[in-house]
Scaffold this active site. Sequence first.
Site, PDB file in Angstrom:
ATOM      1  N   SER B  45       0.845  -1.203   0.000  1.00 33.64           N
ATOM      2  CA  SER B  45       0.000   0.000   0.000  1.00 33.64           C
ATOM      3  C   SER B  45       0.872   1.241   0.000  1.00 33.64           C
ATOM      4  O   SER B  45       0.632   2.186  -0.744  1.00 33.64           O
ATOM      5  CB  SER B  45      -0.915  -0.009   1.228  1.00 33.64           C
ATOM      6  OG  SER B  45      -1.809  -1.094   1.163  1.00 33.64           O
ATOM      7  N   TYR B 134      -2.718 -10.439   3.308  1.00 32.28           N
ATOM      8  CA  TYR B 134      -2.561  -9.048   3.745  1.00 32.28           C
ATOM      9  C   TYR B 134      -3.945  -8.509   4.097  1.00 32.28           C
ATOM     10  O   TYR B 134      -4.768  -8.265   3.224  1.00 32.28           O
ATOM     11  CB  TYR B 134      -1.926  -8.274   2.589  1.00 32.28           C
ATOM     12  CG  TYR B 134      -1.569  -6.821   2.806  1.00 32.28           C
ATOM     13  CD1 TYR B 134      -1.884  -6.114   3.958  1.00 32.28           C
ATOM     14  CD2 TYR B 134      -0.879  -6.122   1.812  1.00 32.28           C
ATOM     15  CE1 TYR B 134      -1.538  -4.794   4.109  1.00 32.28           C
ATOM     16  CE2 TYR B 134      -0.524  -4.793   1.953  1.00 32.28           C
ATOM     17  CZ  TYR B 134      -0.862  -4.141   3.107  1.00 32.28           C
ATOM     18  OH  TYR B 134      -0.526  -2.804   3.249  1.00 32.28           O
ATOM     19  N   ASN B 135      -4.161  -8.327   5.390  1.00 32.38           N
ATOM     20  CA  ASN B 135      -5.464  -7.879   5.890  1.00 32.38           C
ATOM     21  C   ASN B 135      -5.444  -6.381   6.156  1.00 32.38           C
ATOM     22  O   ASN B 135      -4.782  -5.923   7.091  1.00 32.38           O
ATOM     23  CB  ASN B 135      -5.796  -8.626   7.192  1.00 32.38           C
ATOM     24  CG  ASN B 135      -7.200  -8.329   7.687  1.00 32.38           C
ATOM     25  OD1 ASN B 135      -8.137  -8.262   6.896  1.00 32.38           O
ATOM     26  ND2 ASN B 135      -7.358  -8.155   8.999  1.00 32.38           N
ATOM     27  N   LYS B 163       0.078 -10.602   7.072  1.00 28.06           N
ATOM     28  CA  LYS B 163       0.346  -9.239   7.515  1.00 28.06           C
ATOM     29  C   LYS B 163      -0.982  -8.622   7.906  1.00 28.06           C
ATOM     30  O   LYS B 163      -1.893  -8.546   7.079  1.00 28.06           O
ATOM     31  CB  LYS B 163       0.977  -8.417   6.378  1.00 28.06           C
ATOM     32  CG  LYS B 163       1.181  -6.962   6.785  1.00 28.06           C
ATOM     33  CD  LYS B 163       1.511  -6.031   5.644  1.00 28.06           C
ATOM     34  CE  LYS B 163       1.561  -4.597   6.176  1.00 28.06           C
ATOM     35  NZ  LYS B 163       1.657  -3.593   5.115  1.00 28.06           N
ATOM     36  N   ASP B 164      -1.091  -8.193   9.157  1.00 29.13           N
ATOM     37  CA  ASP B 164      -2.340  -7.598   9.618  1.00 29.13           C
ATOM     38  C   ASP B 164      -2.166  -6.101   9.849  1.00 29.13           C
ATOM     39  O   ASP B 164      -1.455  -5.687  10.757  1.00 29.13           O
ATOM     40  CB  ASP B 164      -2.804  -8.260  10.915  1.00 29.13           C
ATOM     41  CG  ASP B 164      -4.101  -7.645  11.417  1.00 29.13           C
ATOM     42  OD1 ASP B 164      -4.970  -7.360  10.577  1.00 29.13           O
ATOM     43  OD2 ASP B 164      -4.235  -7.421  12.632  1.00 29.13           O
TER      44      ASP B 164
END
Lengths: 273, 273, 273, 273
Positions: B45, B134-135, B163-164
């Site tokens: 992101s 990926y959350n 990955k949170d």
Amino acid sequence: MRLPSGIITPTVTPLRDGDLDGEGIAELLEFLRRTGVVAAFPAGSLGLFHLLSLSEHKRLISEFASRLPSGMALLPGVHRGNLEDTVDVARHARDVGAAAVVAVPPFYYELGQEEIADYYVELASAADIPVIIYNIPQMARNRIDPETAASVLSRTPMLAGVKDSSRDLAALQGYVSALPGIPVYEGQDDLLLAARALGAHGGVCGTSNFVDLPQRVWSAGADDAPALQGRLSRLMRLLSRYEFPSAYYYLFQAIVMGRRNPTGYMPRPMRPL
Amino acid sequence: MRLPSGIITPTVTPLRDGDLDGEGIAELLEFLRRTGVVAAFPAGSLGLFHLLSLSEHKRLISEFASRLPSGMALLPGVHRGNLEDTVDVARHARDVGAAAVVAVPPFYYELGQEEIADYYVELASAADIPVIIYNIPQMARNRIDPETAASVLSRTPMLAGVKDSSRDLAALQGYVSALPGIPVYEGQDDLLLAARALGAHGGVCGTSNFVDLPQRVWSAGADDAPALQGRLSRLMRLLSRYEFPSAYYYLFQAIVMGRRNPTGYMPRPMRPL
Amino acid sequence: MRLPSGIITPTVTPLRDGDLDGEGIAELLEFLRRTGVVAAFPAGSLGLFHLLSLSEHKRLISEFASRLPSGMALLPGVHRGNLEDTVDVARHARDVGAAAVVAVPPFYYELGQEEIADYYVELASAADIPVIIYNIPQMARNRIDPETAASVLSRTPMLAGVKDSSRDLAALQGYVSALPGIPVYEGQDDLLLAARALGAHGGVCGTSNFVDLPQRVWSAGADDAPALQGRLSRLMRLLSRYEFPSAYYYLFQAIVMGRRNPTGYMPRPMRPL
Amino acid sequence: MRLPSGIITPTVTPLRDGDLDGEGIAELLEFLRRTGVVAAFPAGSLGLFHLLSLSEHKRLISEFASRLPSGMALLPGVHRGNLEDTVDVARHARDVGAAAVVAVPPFYYELGQEEIADYYVELASAADIPVIIYNIPQMARNRIDPETAASVLSRTPMLAGVKDSSRDLAALQGYVSALPGIPVYEGQDDLLLAARALGAHGGVCGTSNFVDLPQRVWSAGADDAPALQGRLSRLMRLLSRYEFPSAYYYLFQAIVMGRRNPTGYMPRPMRPL
């Protein structure tokens, strides 16, 4: 060219066993022609553009272009999130005969209004085709203020229209006021009549993929319009009980294609109804 | 291979006048090596993956791969929204030596949890490379339940980690419980210490693009950790005053690259700070 | 009695140095009479009912009742969140001559639609006065479905009307369809004209506290209405730049009361503009 | 007096056939005493304060005060939305022996941070009792920044603590840093262990109305704590499947009161499970 007034269909993406279905596209376009739709808008939100690969996206537009009934405009969605691929798809749309292209602003990230205006100006300029702004903040995160659309209009003659799906009729009215002479379309079937009262040029109506009710609301007189809109709004409430937009796909397959047990009509990873 | 423990950097995408900047990538990787970062995660992101074209996205991964310091893992983001292009990028990542790939679920549309599980299983299978879930529901709209991650794990041996970035430590703890032996990373710098207490395997920390504070928090003893985390959290609050993620880009250019007046360091249509 | 058609004012609560200002109430009511407002609605959202103590709330209604111009209806808000105090205020309103009372559903907690229907039926029954349902989910958290309003209507003859401030004209149209013969009012000034097209009985317009523009929109012919609505909508956009509803209070003090430097016109803990 | 460390119970409001149930309150307090709870917090969000009338609210506090086990602190919620009634309830709480009072900021309206600080300073000063700030923006709409709490602390010696239910541990850590010496409590059972790691003074845990699991998490050693927290978090996920907070009420009635078919245990208009 001024965009036509009336009902535009944000088309489902006809699939068979997960692949683009040329026959389905042909039957869909014939259905739209017969029911008086003025333009086809493939690769919109309902068309699940963001589940299509870059090459499928372009192929989808070609398939619609090659089967387009005469008298119907082609207004494909070209949004890919990033400018470069979006320009690539827009040039392709231009080359196959699109009248204009539709684009949501870059999504995922939050953008400023000036950045959004830059985006539309660069897109129209780089692709050399008229652009329709598509305001749908509940999906694309970034809303587009009427003032931002006016800023685009002041910087390029290539702004062809606005599709407003925000559900906020004050925004729609803001576009109508801020963009004299530019067609503004309502993107929510259940707000079609209210938008007509506020000066909208037409509606982009998902249910026109399988019924002609939006067209009847649009052309109804003052006496009949409220009851027809009431029917359309009840249909929308029914559809809203399903994960968007699977019920549109199922009903298209069942009603227009006449398939009893359609399979593979949702793109991956979406499951059928 | 088990993914390393410690701090992973979700890298900025170094640009110069709008183009990928090989020198910037090299200096960034050297900075990460020197400060003890265990893996580089380009095209996340923060890397603004969704503003990159499909071909730029792949080129970015190649550029990182060809300059990767020995001992550092490459964990590129491959998400394109649709499965086909995502698999294409993931295969490319595999071919250039990535240890695993990271992917948010399809965004823009709301998906069911089963559809999300299908997506990850198909991605790992088609690209033949370990996958990191990926959350980040605040950006990607669709959250991923711990039960969904467990379902993926039960269907493929290719789930490499999670990955949170949801800010919900109950979700992180849910992953830790539901996925024994699978590394779970905290994606928010200001929750790093709390996540460590809950059994996280490391952190994916944006500020490690220009400071080594996350690494110091991660390795600190019980006495020093709270004060160091407090400093890191204050830094995060400062950064949050700017439109995400322009301040990260500016500070990378200023601190790591030593540029006084960097220009063209944000991809279009984003404007510089 | 059927509620009147036209513009209803959700009144500011006139204060002077933090206390209810009888003179201000008198001047406000005289202004409303002169500008053709058909009903006064004290203790609504704009009246900051939830910053008033239980006893002030009742006193405010008494003050409006005792000064009400002949021919104007009194429709006070009675909502206190809990049923018992709300019934207490509603009985008081009935005793001082209110034509009907307005109530948002219990807020703070999320309620089911059946619980909301029960609430309105019990309120009307216990207070023995017609009730106006007030749908404003963005403030009160709980929306009221048209079907829920229809359920109330099927259980009591005391449903006098609906005020819809949800901004969703599909909800307003749903009320119009589901509640034949029951007046439905639009609660957003910038949607007044659209709501008129959909069969609304009038508007509850905050700007009518200091201008007569809503009345002019409501009674305008098809030719003049869009431009007048455009002016009203621009006014609303200006007001939205301030923390709600301080600008309404300031403009009432400045325009209607003619006070140059009004002080103490916001209830605690709200600060003046 | 410094507030105690450990688990505080935000108590359900025991009802029988819709009326306050003195026997239920007595049994609840005895259960809390036996399970090592350090303070009782009636009239919080879980206590459904906003469904209680002003007089019931005060009566509820009296009932808890008169039955309070020795060694347990009474920390009642006093929030009524408006300052005047809130001060009234707070004075009553002081008179019956409360150690401090808890208050959410005014809700329904959006307030500025300075207005929120003013509110707490005025409340503490007017009621002359220590105040606990209660941050729960998902219910009360207005969040309270750590800087705002620090501003309150700089203006009055009556700030006794903070309860943070925001789910954002960065906010909790912000309070810990900004308010040296002031106890900060975590308000979410599933974040208890993480909050302990960040320096929280205790937890305000809804499940302690019917189990002693939060107390066991709080006092567990590093080895046992994660598994115990895992159990508590799974319990929370189960509870979250029901409309808040009906399952807490049902489980209290079933487990603590031993009632097989409890009736009338939810206040109007809430329906039982």
